[in-house]
Design a protein around this motif. Structure first.
Motif, PDB file in Angstrom:
ATOM      1  N   LEU A   1       0.835  -1.187   0.000  1.00 32.86           N
ATOM      2  CA  LEU A   1       0.000   0.000   0.000  1.00 32.86           C
ATOM      3  C   LEU A   1       0.876   1.245   0.000  1.00 32.86           C
ATOM      4  CD1 LEU A   1      -2.615  -1.101   2.690  1.00 32.86           C
ATOM      5  CD2 LEU A   1      -2.700  -1.447   0.217  1.00 32.86           C
ATOM      6  N   GLU A   2       0.515   2.233  -0.819  1.00 30.49           N
ATOM      7  CA  GLU A   2       1.281   3.461  -0.922  1.00 30.49           C
ATOM      8  C   GLU A   2       0.356   4.674  -0.981  1.00 30.49           C
ATOM      9  OE1 GLU A   2       3.960   3.350  -4.170  1.00 30.49           O
ATOM     10  OE2 GLU A   2       4.819   1.400  -3.652  1.00 30.49           O
ATOM     11  N   ASN A   3       0.733   5.704  -0.249  1.00 34.52           N
ATOM     12  CA  ASN A   3       0.043   6.991  -0.303  1.00 34.52           C
ATOM     13  C   ASN A   3      -1.452   6.898  -0.011  1.00 34.52           C
ATOM     14  OD1 ASN A   3       2.493   8.218  -1.114  1.00 34.52           O
ATOM     15  ND2 ASN A   3       2.091   7.602  -3.222  1.00 34.52           N
ATOM     16  N   VAL A   4      -1.822   6.037   0.916  1.00 35.26           N
ATOM     17  CA  VAL A   4      -3.239   5.906   1.268  1.00 35.26           C
ATOM     18  C   VAL A   4      -3.386   5.878   2.783  1.00 35.26           C
ATOM     19  CG1 VAL A   4      -4.129   4.801  -0.810  1.00 35.26           C
ATOM     20  CG2 VAL A   4      -2.943   3.417   0.886  1.00 35.26           C
ATOM     21  N   PHE A   5      -2.729   6.813   3.464  1.00 39.07           N
ATOM     22  CA  PHE A   5      -2.751   6.823   4.912  1.00 39.07           C
ATOM     23  C   PHE A   5      -3.762   7.831   5.442  1.00 39.07           C
ATOM     24  CE2 PHE A   5       0.733   4.047   4.945  1.00 39.07           C
ATOM     25  CZ  PHE A   5       1.633   4.463   3.974  1.00 39.07           C
ATOM     26  N   PHE A   6      -4.453   7.443   6.497  1.00 38.71           N
ATOM     27  CA  PHE A   6      -5.457   8.308   7.101  1.00 38.71           C
ATOM     28  C   PHE A   6      -5.271   8.298   8.608  1.00 38.71           C
ATOM     29  CE2 PHE A   6      -7.128   6.852   3.110  1.00 38.71           C
ATOM     30  CZ  PHE A   6      -7.671   8.002   2.548  1.00 38.71           C
ATOM     31  N   ASP A   7      -5.169   9.507   9.179  1.00 38.95           N
ATOM     32  CA  ASP A   7      -5.079   9.615  10.622  1.00 38.95           C
ATOM     33  C   ASP A   7      -6.337   9.023  11.243  1.00 38.95           C
ATOM     34  OD1 ASP A   7      -5.846  11.400  13.152  1.00 38.95           O
ATOM     35  OD2 ASP A   7      -3.672  11.274  13.003  1.00 38.95           O
ATOM     36  N   ASP A   8      -6.184   8.303  12.358  1.00 37.86           N
ATOM     37  CA  ASP A   8      -7.343   7.614  12.913  1.00 37.86           C
ATOM     38  C   ASP A   8      -8.378   8.569  13.504  1.00 37.86           C
ATOM     39  OD1 ASP A   8      -5.876   8.380  15.057  1.00 37.86           O
ATOM     40  OD2 ASP A   8      -5.597   6.391  15.917  1.00 37.86           O
ATOM     41  N   GLY A   9      -8.055   9.846  13.570  1.00 35.87           N
ATOM     42  CA  GLY A   9      -9.040  10.817  14.025  1.00 35.87           C
ATOM     43  C   GLY A   9      -9.716  11.554  12.897  1.00 35.87           C
ATOM     44  N   HIS A  10      -9.326  11.279  11.668  1.00 37.04           N
ATOM     45  CA  HIS A  10      -9.895  11.995  10.525  1.00 37.04           C
ATOM     46  C   HIS A  10     -10.181  11.016   9.386  1.00 37.04           C
ATOM     47  CE1 HIS A  10      -7.672  14.994  12.902  1.00 37.04           C
ATOM     48  NE2 HIS A  10      -8.706  15.761  12.617  1.00 37.04           N
ATOM     49  N   LEU A  11     -11.121  10.131   9.631  1.00 42.51           N
ATOM     50  CA  LEU A  11     -11.444   9.078   8.678  1.00 42.51           C
ATOM     51  C   LEU A  11     -12.689   9.377   7.849  1.00 42.51           C
ATOM     52  CD1 LEU A  11     -10.628   6.001  10.913  1.00 42.51           C
ATOM     53  CD2 LEU A  11      -9.537   6.530   8.742  1.00 42.51           C
ATOM     54  N   PHE A  12     -13.222  10.594   7.990  1.00 40.34           N
ATOM     55  CA  PHE A  12     -14.443  10.915   7.258  1.00 40.34           C
ATOM     56  C   PHE A  12     -14.247  10.818   5.753  1.00 40.34           C
ATOM     57  CE2 PHE A  12     -17.175  14.022   5.090  1.00 40.34           C
ATOM     58  CZ  PHE A  12     -18.416  13.486   5.409  1.00 40.34           C
ATOM     59  N   THR A  13     -13.089  11.258   5.270  1.00 36.90           N
ATOM     60  CA  THR A  13     -12.830  11.268   3.830  1.00 36.90           C
ATOM     61  C   THR A  13     -12.884   9.869   3.239  1.00 36.90           C
ATOM     62  OG1 THR A  13     -11.446  13.243   4.018  1.00 36.90           O
ATOM     63  CG2 THR A  13     -11.187  11.907   2.038  1.00 36.90           C
ATOM     64  N   ILE A  14     -12.171   8.918   3.857  1.00 39.01           N
ATOM     65  CA  ILE A  14     -12.152   7.558   3.314  1.00 39.01           C
ATOM     66  C   ILE A  14     -13.506   6.880   3.516  1.00 39.01           C
ATOM     67  CG2 ILE A  14     -11.221   6.520   5.432  1.00 39.01           C
ATOM     68  CD1 ILE A  14     -10.515   5.450   1.792  1.00 39.01           C
ATOM     69  N   TYR A  15     -14.172   7.193   4.608  1.00 36.68           N
ATOM     70  CA  TYR A  15     -15.495   6.619   4.858  1.00 36.68           C
ATOM     71  C   TYR A  15     -16.485   7.082   3.803  1.00 36.68           C
ATOM     72  CZ  TYR A  15     -19.778   5.314   7.322  1.00 36.68           C
ATOM     73  OH  TYR A  15     -20.997   4.774   7.649  1.00 36.68           O
ATOM     74  N   ASP A  16     -16.457   8.365   3.507  1.00 39.59           N
ATOM     75  CA  ASP A  16     -17.388   8.931   2.532  1.00 39.59           C
ATOM     76  C   ASP A  16     -17.135   8.368   1.138  1.00 39.59           C
ATOM     77  OD1 ASP A  16     -19.490  10.974   1.994  1.00 39.59           O
ATOM     78  OD2 ASP A  16     -17.943  11.818   0.705  1.00 39.59           O
ATOM     79  N   ALA A  17     -15.865   8.086   0.836  1.00 37.25           N
ATOM     80  CA  ALA A  17     -15.514   7.623  -0.507  1.00 37.25           C
ATOM     81  C   ALA A  17     -15.722   6.124  -0.692  1.00 37.25           C
ATOM     82  CB  ALA A  17     -14.058   7.971  -0.814  1.00 37.25           C
ATOM     83  N   GLU A  18     -15.468   5.336   0.358  1.00 34.73           N
ATOM     84  CA  GLU A  18     -15.385   3.887   0.175  1.00 34.73           C
ATOM     85  C   GLU A  18     -16.379   3.058   0.981  1.00 34.73           C
ATOM     86  OE1 GLU A  18     -13.629   2.631  -2.068  1.00 34.73           O
ATOM     87  OE2 GLU A  18     -12.168   4.195  -2.565  1.00 34.73           O
ATOM     88  N   VAL A  19     -17.242   3.684   1.780  1.00 34.92           N
ATOM     89  CA  VAL A  19     -18.088   2.900   2.687  1.00 34.92           C
ATOM     90  C   VAL A  19     -18.952   1.871   1.961  1.00 34.92           C
ATOM     91  CG1 VAL A  19     -19.976   4.582   2.697  1.00 34.92           C
ATOM     92  CG2 VAL A  19     -19.679   3.031   4.641  1.00 34.92           C
ATOM     93  N   ARG A  20     -19.372   2.180   0.733  1.00 30.99           N
ATOM     94  CA  ARG A  20     -20.218   1.234  -0.001  1.00 30.99           C
ATOM     95  C   ARG A  20     -19.448  -0.010  -0.421  1.00 30.99           C
ATOM     96  NH1 ARG A  20     -23.035   5.692  -3.981  1.00 30.99           N
ATOM     97  NH2 ARG A  20     -24.147   6.830  -2.359  1.00 30.99           N
ATOM     98  N   ASN A  21     -18.120   0.119  -0.524  1.00 31.10           N
ATOM     99  CA  ASN A  21     -17.306  -0.996  -0.991  1.00 31.10           C
ATOM    100  C   ASN A  21     -16.573  -1.731   0.124  1.00 31.10           C
ATOM    101  OD1 ASN A  21     -17.885  -0.305  -3.724  1.00 31.10           O
ATOM    102  ND2 ASN A  21     -16.353   1.308  -3.617  1.00 31.10           N
ATOM    103  N   MET A  22     -16.454  -1.123   1.289  1.00 31.24           N
ATOM    104  CA  MET A  22     -15.655  -1.704   2.357  1.00 31.24           C
ATOM    105  C   MET A  22     -16.229  -3.041   2.823  1.00 31.24           C
ATOM    106  SD  MET A  22     -14.638   1.721   4.503  1.00 31.24           S
ATOM    107  CE  MET A  22     -13.425   0.975   5.563  1.00 31.24           C
ATOM    108  N   LYS A  23     -15.336  -3.984   3.035  1.00 31.46           N
ATOM    109  CA  LYS A  23     -15.745  -5.328   3.426  1.00 31.46           C
ATOM    110  C   LYS A  23     -15.165  -5.695   4.784  1.00 31.46           C
ATOM    111  CE  LYS A  23     -16.082  -7.052  -1.324  1.00 31.46           C
ATOM    112  NZ  LYS A  23     -15.606  -8.066  -2.290  1.00 31.46           N
ATOM    113  N   THR A  24     -15.827  -6.613   5.450  1.00 35.21           N
ATOM    114  CA  THR A  24     -15.319  -7.136   6.705  1.00 35.21           C
ATOM    115  C   THR A  24     -14.862  -8.568   6.483  1.00 35.21           C
ATOM    116  OG1 THR A  24     -17.561  -7.807   7.307  1.00 35.21           O
ATOM    117  CG2 THR A  24     -16.785  -5.702   8.153  1.00 35.21           C
ATOM    118  N   TYR A  25     -13.852  -8.960   7.231  1.00 35.83           N
ATOM    119  CA  TYR A  25     -13.304 -10.309   7.102  1.00 35.83           C
ATOM    120  C   TYR A  25     -13.255 -10.974   8.474  1.00 35.83           C
ATOM    121  CZ  TYR A  25     -11.984  -8.809   2.420  1.00 35.83           C
ATOM    122  OH  TYR A  25     -12.022  -8.344   1.134  1.00 35.83           O
TER     123      TYR A  25
END
Length: 387
Positions: free
Chosen positions: A252-276
């Motif tokens: 993984l490269e250039n895809v880091f998110f501070d654990d206090g500011h995850l709104f951006t990745i959540y808004d972009a990827e929540v429909r695709n995010m999977k649990t394992y």
């Protein structure tokens, strides 16, 4: 408090909200907020962290000197609007962040800046006038994010929450209105009644964050990296130069998110995010129950005394086959003990002991997210569309 709600034309505000949904051809819910604002010519969305960094001030200084709000605020300059919002998921829930942003959009859509005041604040108007505008913007936000015209009386509060990504309080008020006013579903709104809508029930942010295996590991991580290959998050340690997805092993490269500011990745990827699937571990990183024979385990020892399964998930130091769980080779120094869902070491990309033993399946074979959907949503929810 506003003394006379009869002065507010709620039906007009609802139609404005629906007109904006139609104007920007919004057909999918929950609405993705950041891409939506990218379509506005005269409206710019700015997170507090970005604004504070650019001005070289703290977020508290930004709030006290500029926005005057802990949630969000809008500045008008000439014919352009700048919507600032608190993007801290430490302080705010995702639902509150979404609501605060659309609340500000409501002020713009309802033409609350027509008197050329550049910042909507209490100091610029009487308390009652200010409260009236706040109520109007709140109603716009509620209708824009979760349009009552799209929800039938069969929907539960939890389903409204999951589909529209709103708070429980907001979803409850929406359901109560629909149940008290069954006639409302017979009303036709031309702005939205001819659309083909799609719903994507989604989970809350905290259920998507990967757990740490130990308390020590929790303190040693400062954020997350998102993997587009398997749509999952991997914890990241400070100054970690290389990061590998703990689920699929991808670099993984250039895809880091501070654990206090995850709104951006959540808004972009929540429909695709999977649990394992994940193995529950104690503070030492040992499985609390043998994942093979399901025997309860004592604190001491690293092997199951019933079936002999190795019970600590470690980096094997082996990128390919050849692992023997009685001989660990040379595991990487930092990633020795891994989390309960790690197929791969996040530091070096080598396979984990749980993965090599077949305790954790290869991510493509792990159907947890398919057999256990994001939410027990009603079957074929789109068919419940009242139109």
């Amino acid at each position: 408090m506003i003394s006379d709600y009869s002065k507010i034309d709620f039906e007009h505000i609802r139609r404005v909200a629906y007109q904006w949904l139609s104007m920007f051809d919004i057909k999918n819910f929950p609405i993705r907020i950041i891409p939506l604002f990218g379509r506005f010519d005269r409206i710019t969305l700015i997170p507090y962290t970005q604004a504070a960094a650019k001005e070289r001030i703290t977020i508290n200084e930004l709030i006290s000197k500029v926005t005057r709000s802990d949630d969000a605020a809008t500045l008008k300059r000439a014919d352009k609007y700048f919507v600032f919002y608190n993007d801290s998921t430490y302080e705010k829930t995702v639902e509150r962040i979404r609501y605060s942003i659309i609340h500000e959009l409501g002020h713009i859509a309802l033409n609350h800046f027509r008197d050329e005041r550049t910042l909507l604040t209490r100091s610029a108007m009487s308390n009652e006038e200010y409260e009236k505008l706040e109520v109007e913007a709140n109603f716009f936000a509620a209708e824009f994010l979760s349009p009552k015209a799209l929800i039938s009386t069969k929907w539960k509060v939890s389903e409204i929450q999951a589909v529209f990504r709103v708070s429980k309080d907001s979803a409850t008020k929406t359901q109560q209105f629909i149940l008290r006013n069954p006639w409302f579903q017979n009303r036709i709104y031309s702005e939205i009644d001819d659309k083909q809508y799609k719903f994507y029930p989604s989970r809350s942010l905290d259920t998507l964050l990967p757990p740490c295996c130990t308390l020590k590991q929790a303190f040693k991580t400062s954020g997350f990296a998102f993997c587009k290959k398997c749509q999952s998050l991997t914890r990241v340690s400070p100054k970690q130069s290389k990061v590998y997805c703990c689920v699929c092993g991808e670099r993984l490269e250039n895809v880091f998110f501070d654990d206090g500011h995850l709104f951006t990745i959540y808004d972009a990827e929540v429909r695709n995010m999977k649990t394992y699937s994940s193995i529950k571990l104690n503070d030492s990183g040992k499985a609390m129950e043998c994942p093979q024979c399901h025997a309860s385990q004592e604190e001491k020892g690293e092997f199951c005394d019933i079936c002999g399964t190795y019970l600590i998930n470690r980096c094997t130091g082996h990128p390919e086959k050849g692992f023997n769980y009685n001989d660990f080779g040379e595991p990487c120094e930092e990633g020795k003990i891994l989390g309960g869902r790690s197929r791969y070491c996040r530091f070096c990309g080598c396979m984990s002991t749980f993965y090599q033993q077949g305790i954790l399946l290869e991510y493509k074979e792990d159907v947890t997210s398919e057999k256990n959907p994001f939410f027990p949503i009603v079957e074929n929810i789109a068919n419940q569309h009242p139109f």
